[in-house]
Design a protein around this motif. Structure first.
Motif, mmCIF file in Angstrom:
data_model
loop_
_atom_site.group_PDB
_atom_site.id
_atom_site.type_symbol
_atom_site.label_atom_id
_atom_site.label_comp_id
_atom_site.label_asym_id
_atom_site.label_seq_id
_atom_site.Cartn_x
_atom_site.Cartn_y
_atom_site.Cartn_z
ATOM 1 N N ALA A 45 0.836 -1.209 0.000
ATOM 2 C CA ALA A 45 0.000 0.000 0.000
ATOM 3 C C ALA A 45 0.869 1.257 0.000
ATOM 4 C CB ALA A 45 -0.935 -0.007 1.211
ATOM 5 N N ARG A 46 1.953 1.239 0.763
ATOM 6 C CA ARG A 46 2.840 2.410 0.805
ATOM 7 C C ARG A 46 3.510 2.658 -0.540
ATOM 8 N NH1 ARG A 46 4.208 0.465 5.979
ATOM 9 N NH2 ARG A 46 6.014 -0.653 5.123
ATOM 10 N N ARG A 47 3.999 1.584 -1.145
ATOM 11 C CA ARG A 47 4.705 1.722 -2.423
ATOM 12 C C ARG A 47 3.744 2.141 -3.542
ATOM 13 N NH1 ARG A 47 9.613 1.002 -4.176
ATOM 14 N NH2 ARG A 47 9.842 0.556 -6.398
ATOM 15 N N SER A 48 2.568 1.554 -3.516
ATOM 16 C CA SER A 48 1.551 1.854 -4.512
ATOM 17 C C SER A 48 1.102 3.318 -4.407
ATOM 18 C CB SER A 48 0.402 0.882 -4.258
ATOM 19 O OG SER A 48 -0.690 1.180 -5.020
ATOM 20 N N THR A 49 0.966 3.782 -3.183
ATOM 21 C CA THR A 49 0.584 5.180 -2.939
ATOM 22 C C THR A 49 1.657 6.119 -3.493
ATOM 23 O OG1 THR A 49 -0.560 4.529 -0.926
ATOM 24 C CG2 THR A 49 -0.022 6.855 -1.142
ATOM 25 N N MET A 50 2.916 5.744 -3.254
ATOM 26 C CA MET A 50 4.036 6.561 -3.719
ATOM 27 C C MET A 50 4.074 6.614 -5.252
ATOM 28 S SD MET A 50 8.103 5.887 -3.039
ATOM 29 C CE MET A 50 8.306 4.435 -4.062
ATOM 30 N N ILE A 51 4.028 5.469 -5.891
ATOM 31 C CA ILE A 51 4.213 5.431 -7.349
ATOM 32 C C ILE A 51 3.012 6.013 -8.082
ATOM 33 C CG2 ILE A 51 4.523 3.837 -9.311
ATOM 34 C CD1 ILE A 51 6.541 2.323 -7.569
ATOM 35 N N ASN A 52 1.822 5.894 -7.501
ATOM 36 C CA ASN A 52 0.645 6.501 -8.113
ATOM 37 C C ASN A 52 0.527 7.993 -7.803
ATOM 38 O OD1 ASN A 52 -1.498 4.678 -9.542
ATOM 39 N ND2 ASN A 52 -0.644 3.403 -7.895
ATOM 40 N N GLY A 53 1.298 8.478 -6.844
ATOM 41 C CA GLY A 53 1.127 9.880 -6.430
ATOM 42 C C GLY A 53 -0.274 10.130 -5.909
ATOM 43 N N ALA A 54 -0.793 9.182 -5.132
ATOM 44 C CA ALA A 54 -2.193 9.277 -4.680
ATOM 45 C C ALA A 54 -2.437 10.540 -3.868
ATOM 46 C CB ALA A 54 -2.540 8.041 -3.848
ATOM 47 N N THR A 55 -3.568 11.191 -4.125
ATOM 48 C CA THR A 55 -3.978 12.340 -3.313
ATOM 49 C C THR A 55 -5.062 11.944 -2.313
ATOM 50 O OG1 THR A 55 -5.618 12.973 -4.967
ATOM 51 C CG2 THR A 55 -3.449 14.002 -5.154
ATOM 52 N N GLY A 56 -5.731 10.831 -2.591
ATOM 53 C CA GLY A 56 -6.760 10.327 -1.694
ATOM 54 C C GLY A 56 -6.846 8.817 -1.832
ATOM 55 N N ILE A 57 -7.302 8.165 -0.754
ATOM 56 C CA ILE A 57 -7.430 6.707 -0.781
ATOM 57 C C ILE A 57 -8.892 6.337 -0.593
ATOM 58 C CG2 ILE A 57 -6.966 4.633 0.637
ATOM 59 C CD1 ILE A 57 -4.082 5.643 0.840
ATOM 60 N N CYS A 58 -9.294 5.322 -1.344
ATOM 61 C CA CYS A 58 -10.632 4.774 -1.173
ATOM 62 C C CYS A 58 -10.487 3.341 -0.664
ATOM 63 C CB CYS A 58 -11.358 4.782 -2.514
ATOM 64 S SG CYS A 58 -12.911 3.889 -2.469
ATOM 65 N N ILE A 59 -11.195 3.019 0.412
ATOM 66 C CA ILE A 59 -11.211 1.648 0.936
ATOM 67 C C ILE A 59 -12.559 1.028 0.563
ATOM 68 C CG2 ILE A 59 -11.174 0.208 3.019
ATOM 69 C CD1 ILE A 59 -8.491 1.486 2.610
ATOM 70 N N THR A 60 -12.514 -0.139 -0.074
ATOM 71 C CA THR A 60 -13.757 -0.822 -0.462
ATOM 72 C C THR A 60 -13.954 -2.089 0.370
ATOM 73 O OG1 THR A 60 -12.670 -2.146 -2.145
ATOM 74 C CG2 THR A 60 -13.529 -0.005 -2.845
ATOM 75 N N CYS A 61 -15.154 -2.622 0.305
ATOM 76 C CA CYS A 61 -15.492 -3.892 0.967
ATOM 77 C C CYS A 61 -15.215 -3.856 2.473
ATOM 78 C CB CYS A 61 -14.744 -5.069 0.344
ATOM 79 S SG CYS A 61 -15.120 -5.330 -1.385
ATOM 80 N N LEU A 62 -15.349 -2.693 3.074
ATOM 81 C CA LEU A 62 -15.105 -2.602 4.517
ATOM 82 C C LEU A 62 -16.086 -3.500 5.275
ATOM 83 C CD1 LEU A 62 -13.215 -1.069 6.489
ATOM 84 C CD2 LEU A 62 -15.139 0.455 6.938
ATOM 85 N N ASP A 63 -17.278 -3.655 4.723
ATOM 86 C CA ASP A 63 -18.306 -4.486 5.356
ATOM 87 C C ASP A 63 -17.950 -5.965 5.323
ATOM 88 O OD1 ASP A 63 -18.723 -3.913 2.470
ATOM 89 O OD2 ASP A 63 -20.258 -5.457 2.660
ATOM 90 N N ARG A 64 -17.039 -6.365 4.415
ATOM 91 C CA ARG A 64 -16.661 -7.776 4.381
ATOM 92 C C ARG A 64 -15.609 -8.066 5.448
ATOM 93 N NH1 ARG A 64 -16.374 -10.645 -1.093
ATOM 94 N NH2 ARG A 64 -16.792 -12.326 0.380
ATOM 95 N N ARG A 65 -14.951 -7.012 5.888
ATOM 96 C CA ARG A 65 -13.978 -7.158 6.969
ATOM 97 C C ARG A 65 -14.653 -6.946 8.329
ATOM 98 N NH1 ARG A 65 -7.761 -5.810 7.068
ATOM 99 N NH2 ARG A 65 -7.550 -5.783 9.309
ATOM 100 N N TYR A 66 -15.591 -6.004 8.361
ATOM 101 C CA TYR A 66 -16.321 -5.711 9.612
ATOM 102 C C TYR A 66 -17.799 -5.714 9.282
ATOM 103 C CZ TYR A 66 -11.672 -3.903 10.555
ATOM 104 O OH TYR A 66 -10.305 -3.763 10.671
ATOM 105 N N ALA A 67 -18.480 -6.812 9.565
ATOM 106 C CA ALA A 67 -19.882 -6.966 9.158
ATOM 107 C C ALA A 67 -20.758 -5.797 9.617
ATOM 108 C CB ALA A 67 -20.433 -8.289 9.694
ATOM 109 N N GLU A 68 -20.441 -5.273 10.805
ATOM 110 C CA GLU A 68 -21.270 -4.179 11.341
ATOM 111 C C GLU A 68 -21.150 -2.880 10.538
ATOM 112 O OE1 GLU A 68 -20.744 -3.478 15.777
ATOM 113 O OE2 GLU A 68 -19.475 -5.208 15.360
#
Ligand code: IMP
Ligand code: MG
Length: 335
Positions: free
Chosen positions: A265-288
């Motif tokens: 995640a750190r390397r990918s953020t660096m090489i993409n020059g990310a300005t924002g991150i989107c997290i998906t499928c949070l409900d599959r990790r935390y059902a609530e």
């Protein structure tokens, strides 16, 4: 005015389709442009009660006014593209760059019959690698050479640059993910092109100075299809115990699944020059977390996870998807 690139942070299948559909509709973009490799991608969205897998047409079709463009760097399989155009009735909004490389039946044959590609690399068998090889050899057909594509041909680079000049919102949908980059990924277990934000600029014909936002999409756990290293991979029993089993949208193959990988995640953020991150499928990790629309409605472990992602990558998490539907989202942009 915003020119936003959506890029995959791991090995594809991060849920970019849903994110693109949300941003396109919510921000009422003037242009939704598809970048990335080609029809090896399957971007899934749930729209008006239906589950649709998009392989060529941008998921931004959900914005009713948006022009839908495929940039010159993207491979076009005419059969797949025309089927999607017909199914969605979006022909009048569609623009395909005359310079797109066309995937021919022989490219699909080579992809499926090569034991190196099919068995070792584990390609999707959609002809993408061999079509890019033919392009590099400068010996293949382009979209302008295919009669069925003629009604949709448009100078995509010009359209996008004019829209940017006019101050309109533009959304550029990348495909695959960082780890599959031909140059920055886990070679040789990669796809046939770069898959980071810089490549997506090139695909649609805009300069890097035009981009205002790079939204990097990570799933709350990691998946990978095909061969190659996967440091955080979990054994099948553990995957099933956690309810994280997944199957490919294009190939139907069982995806390999693992824990969130902060190092990548750190390397990918660096090489993409990310300005924002989107997290998906949070409900599959935390059902609530299912269906939450506000940060306050997340269980505390889920909020801690989001904070850890921000600390590790040093980039704010600005979007959180908490379910498959359009309204299952926490939008923190502008906060
Ligand atoms: P190719 O892109 O079909 O040549 O496949 C090369 C590698 O990239 C294989 O490991 C595929 O499984 C992987 N790959 C290609 N496209 C996607 C995608 O959209 N999602 C996930 N993996 C992909
Ligand atoms: Mg996919």
């Amino acid at each position: 005015m915003s020119v936003t690139i959506i890029s995959g942070g791991f090995w594809g299948d991060e849920g970019k389709g849903k994110v693109v559909a949300y941003l396109a509709y919510h921000d009422q973009v003037a242009i939704a442009a598809r970048a990335g490799v080609g029809p090896n991608a399957g971007h899934t969205i749930e729209w008006q009660g239906e589950r649709v897998v998009m392989r060529q047409v941008p998921c931004g079709f959900v914005a009713p006014e948006a022009r839908l463009l495929i940039g010159a760097g993207v491979l076009v399989d005419p059969r797949v593209t025309l089927a999607e155009v017909e199914r969605l009735h979006i022909g009048s909004r569609m623009g395909i760059d005359p310079q797109c490389t066309v995937i021919l039946p022989e490219h699909i044959q080579i992809d499926r019959n090569s034991s190196h590609l099919r068995e070792e690399v584990g390609t999707t068998g959609t002809g993408c690698g061999p079509a890019n090889e033919a392009r590099v050899r400068r010996d293949t057909l382009l979209a302008k050479d295919v009669a069925e594509l003629k009604p949709f041909l448009s100078d995509v680079a010009l359209e996008i640059n004019q829209a940017i000049k006019a101050g309109k919102n533009v959304l550029i949908e990348g495909s695959q993910g960082f780890g599959l980059s031909l140059y920055h990924g886990t070679f040789p277990y990669v796809t046939s092109k770069d898959t980071t934000a810089s490549a997506f600029c090139m695909d649609v014909g805009i300069g890097p100075t035009r981009v205002t936002d790079v939204m990097l999409v990570f799933k709350a756990y990691v998946s990978r299809v095909g061969g190659g290293p996967f440091a955080t991979e979990l054994p099948l029993e553990e995957v099933e115990r956690r309810g994280w089993s997944e199957f490919g949208a294009v190939t139907g193959r069982r995806r390999r699944i693992g824990e969130f990988d902060y190092q990548i995640a750190r390397r990918s953020t660096m090489i993409n020059g990310a300005t924002g991150i989107c997290i998906t499928c949070l409900d599959r990790r935390y059902a609530e977390a299912f269906g939450a629309q506000r940060l306050e409605d997340l269980p505390s472990e889920a909020r801690e996870f989001i904070e850890k992602v921000e600390q590790e990558t040093e980039v704010p998490v600005t979007l959180i998807s908490t379910g498959p539907q359009y309204e299952h989202i926490i939008d923190l942009r502008g906060n």
